[in-house]
Design a protein around this motif. Structure first.
Motif, PDB file in Angstrom:
ATOM      1  N   TYR A  29       0.018  -3.090   3.134  1.00  0.00           N
ATOM      2  CA  TYR A  29      -0.887  -4.225   3.221  1.00  0.00           C
ATOM      3  C   TYR A  29      -0.461  -5.394   2.343  1.00  0.00           C
ATOM      4  O   TYR A  29      -1.091  -6.440   2.357  1.00  0.00           O
ATOM      5  CB  TYR A  29      -2.312  -3.790   2.863  1.00  0.00           C
ATOM      6  N   GLY A  30       0.602  -5.224   1.546  1.00  0.00           N
ATOM      7  CA  GLY A  30       1.124  -6.308   0.742  1.00  0.00           C
ATOM      8  C   GLY A  30       0.428  -6.523  -0.590  1.00  0.00           C
ATOM      9  O   GLY A  30       0.681  -7.510  -1.265  1.00  0.00           O
ATOM     10  N   TRP A  31      -0.444  -5.598  -0.993  1.00  0.00           N
ATOM     11  CA  TRP A  31      -1.149  -5.730  -2.278  1.00  0.00           C
ATOM     12  C   TRP A  31      -1.570  -4.354  -2.764  1.00  0.00           C
ATOM     13  O   TRP A  31      -1.689  -3.415  -1.984  1.00  0.00           O
ATOM     14  CB  TRP A  31      -2.371  -6.644  -2.138  1.00  0.00           C
ATOM     15  N   VAL A  32      -1.773  -4.251  -4.057  1.00  0.00           N
ATOM     16  CA  VAL A  32      -2.289  -3.027  -4.664  1.00  0.00           C
ATOM     17  C   VAL A  32      -3.246  -3.408  -5.798  1.00  0.00           C
ATOM     18  O   VAL A  32      -3.073  -4.445  -6.435  1.00  0.00           O
ATOM     19  CB  VAL A  32      -1.171  -2.115  -5.225  1.00  0.00           C
ATOM     20  N   PRO A  33      -4.277  -2.600  -6.015  1.00  0.00           N
ATOM     21  CA  PRO A  33      -5.154  -2.861  -7.159  1.00  0.00           C
ATOM     22  C   PRO A  33      -4.535  -2.288  -8.431  1.00  0.00           C
ATOM     23  O   PRO A  33      -3.927  -1.222  -8.411  1.00  0.00           O
ATOM     24  CB  PRO A  33      -6.442  -2.126  -6.795  1.00  0.00           C
ATOM     25  N   ARG A  34      -4.683  -2.997  -9.531  1.00  0.00           N
ATOM     26  CA  ARG A  34      -4.243  -2.515 -10.843  1.00  0.00           C
ATOM     27  C   ARG A  34      -5.435  -2.581 -11.778  1.00  0.00           C
ATOM     28  O   ARG A  34      -6.123  -3.604 -11.847  1.00  0.00           O
ATOM     29  CB  ARG A  34      -3.111  -3.381 -11.410  1.00  0.00           C
ATOM     30  N   TYR A  35      -5.674  -1.507 -12.502  1.00  0.00           N
ATOM     31  CA  TYR A  35      -6.840  -1.467 -13.378  1.00  0.00           C
ATOM     32  C   TYR A  35      -6.531  -0.652 -14.621  1.00  0.00           C
ATOM     33  O   TYR A  35      -5.694   0.238 -14.609  1.00  0.00           O
ATOM     34  CB  TYR A  35      -8.054  -0.889 -12.650  1.00  0.00           C
ATOM     35  N   ASN A  36      -7.198  -0.996 -15.710  1.00  0.00           N
ATOM     36  CA  ASN A  36      -7.085  -0.239 -16.946  1.00  0.00           C
ATOM     37  C   ASN A  36      -8.244  -0.599 -17.862  1.00  0.00           C
ATOM     38  O   ASN A  36      -8.981  -1.547 -17.597  1.00  0.00           O
ATOM     39  CB  ASN A  36      -5.734  -0.487 -17.641  1.00  0.00           C
ATOM     40  N   GLU A 116      -7.563   0.264   3.257  1.00  0.00           N
ATOM     41  CA  GLU A 116      -7.911  -0.333   4.546  1.00  0.00           C
ATOM     42  C   GLU A 116      -7.250  -1.706   4.675  1.00  0.00           C
ATOM     43  O   GLU A 116      -7.041  -2.399   3.680  1.00  0.00           O
ATOM     44  CB  GLU A 116      -9.430  -0.478   4.669  1.00  0.00           C
ATOM     45  N   GLU A 117      -6.949  -2.071   5.901  1.00  0.00           N
ATOM     46  CA  GLU A 117      -6.240  -3.326   6.145  1.00  0.00           C
ATOM     47  C   GLU A 117      -6.993  -4.542   5.613  1.00  0.00           C
ATOM     48  O   GLU A 117      -6.414  -5.434   5.007  1.00  0.00           O
ATOM     49  CB  GLU A 117      -5.970  -3.485   7.642  1.00  0.00           C
ATOM     50  N   ASP A 118      -8.300  -4.573   5.820  1.00  0.00           N
ATOM     51  CA  ASP A 118      -9.097  -5.723   5.361  1.00  0.00           C
ATOM     52  C   ASP A 118      -9.831  -5.437   4.051  1.00  0.00           C
ATOM     53  O   ASP A 118     -10.745  -6.153   3.678  1.00  0.00           O
ATOM     54  CB  ASP A 118     -10.084  -6.150   6.439  1.00  0.00           C
TER      55      ASP A 118
END
Length: 135
Positions: A29-36, A116-118
């Motif tokens: 999807y061209g993105w990923v979540p990053r969290y800390n 999910e795509e959206d």
């Protein structure tokens, strides 16, 4: 070492949750979540806090940040963040006032919305809500 209640107080006062969306070519999807969750305290408190977190089965790591004179404790694993979120009362006044937003974003992660795509839209709505409240 600190008690569970003391750790909760330390988290409310000293911890800062961070959540961001990062563009990447390695994901469909061209993105990923990053969290800390970052905990910045004076040197003498770092090891007792780390020991207490480890005792509560919360994985953490100590890291020296380039622009800081003291180390920071980072919690990055989703399982550890789950356990940590269970400790915190979100109606309590806290340092960053970001905990309730962070909890909403993590709930989307648990629901696999990031796969999910959206799904990006839902994350951005919550992140933009935070920005709108600051202005």
């Amino acid at each position: 070492m600190y008690t569970k209640g003391q750790i909760e107080g330390i988290l409310i006062l000293m911890a800062r949750p961070t959540f961001k969306i990062v563009n990447t070519t390695s994901n469909v999807y061209g993105w990923v979540p990053r969290y800390n969750i970052a905990i910045r305290v004076t040197e003498k408190f770092i090891e007792p806090i780390r020991q207490s977190l480890t005792y509560l089965d919360i994985d953490n790591r100590r890291e020296r940040e380039k622009s800081r004179h003291v180390d920071t404790i980072f919690i990055t694993k989703q399982e550890s963040i789950d356990k940590l979120l269970d400790l915190i009362q979100f109606d309590a006044v806290n340092k960053s006032n970001d905990w309730s937003m962070f909890e909403k974003l993590m709930e989307l992660i648990y629901e696999k919305k990031h796969l999910e795509e959206d799904g990006r839209y839902e994350f951005e709505m919550i992140l933009n809500e935070k920005q709108n409240n600051k202005t």
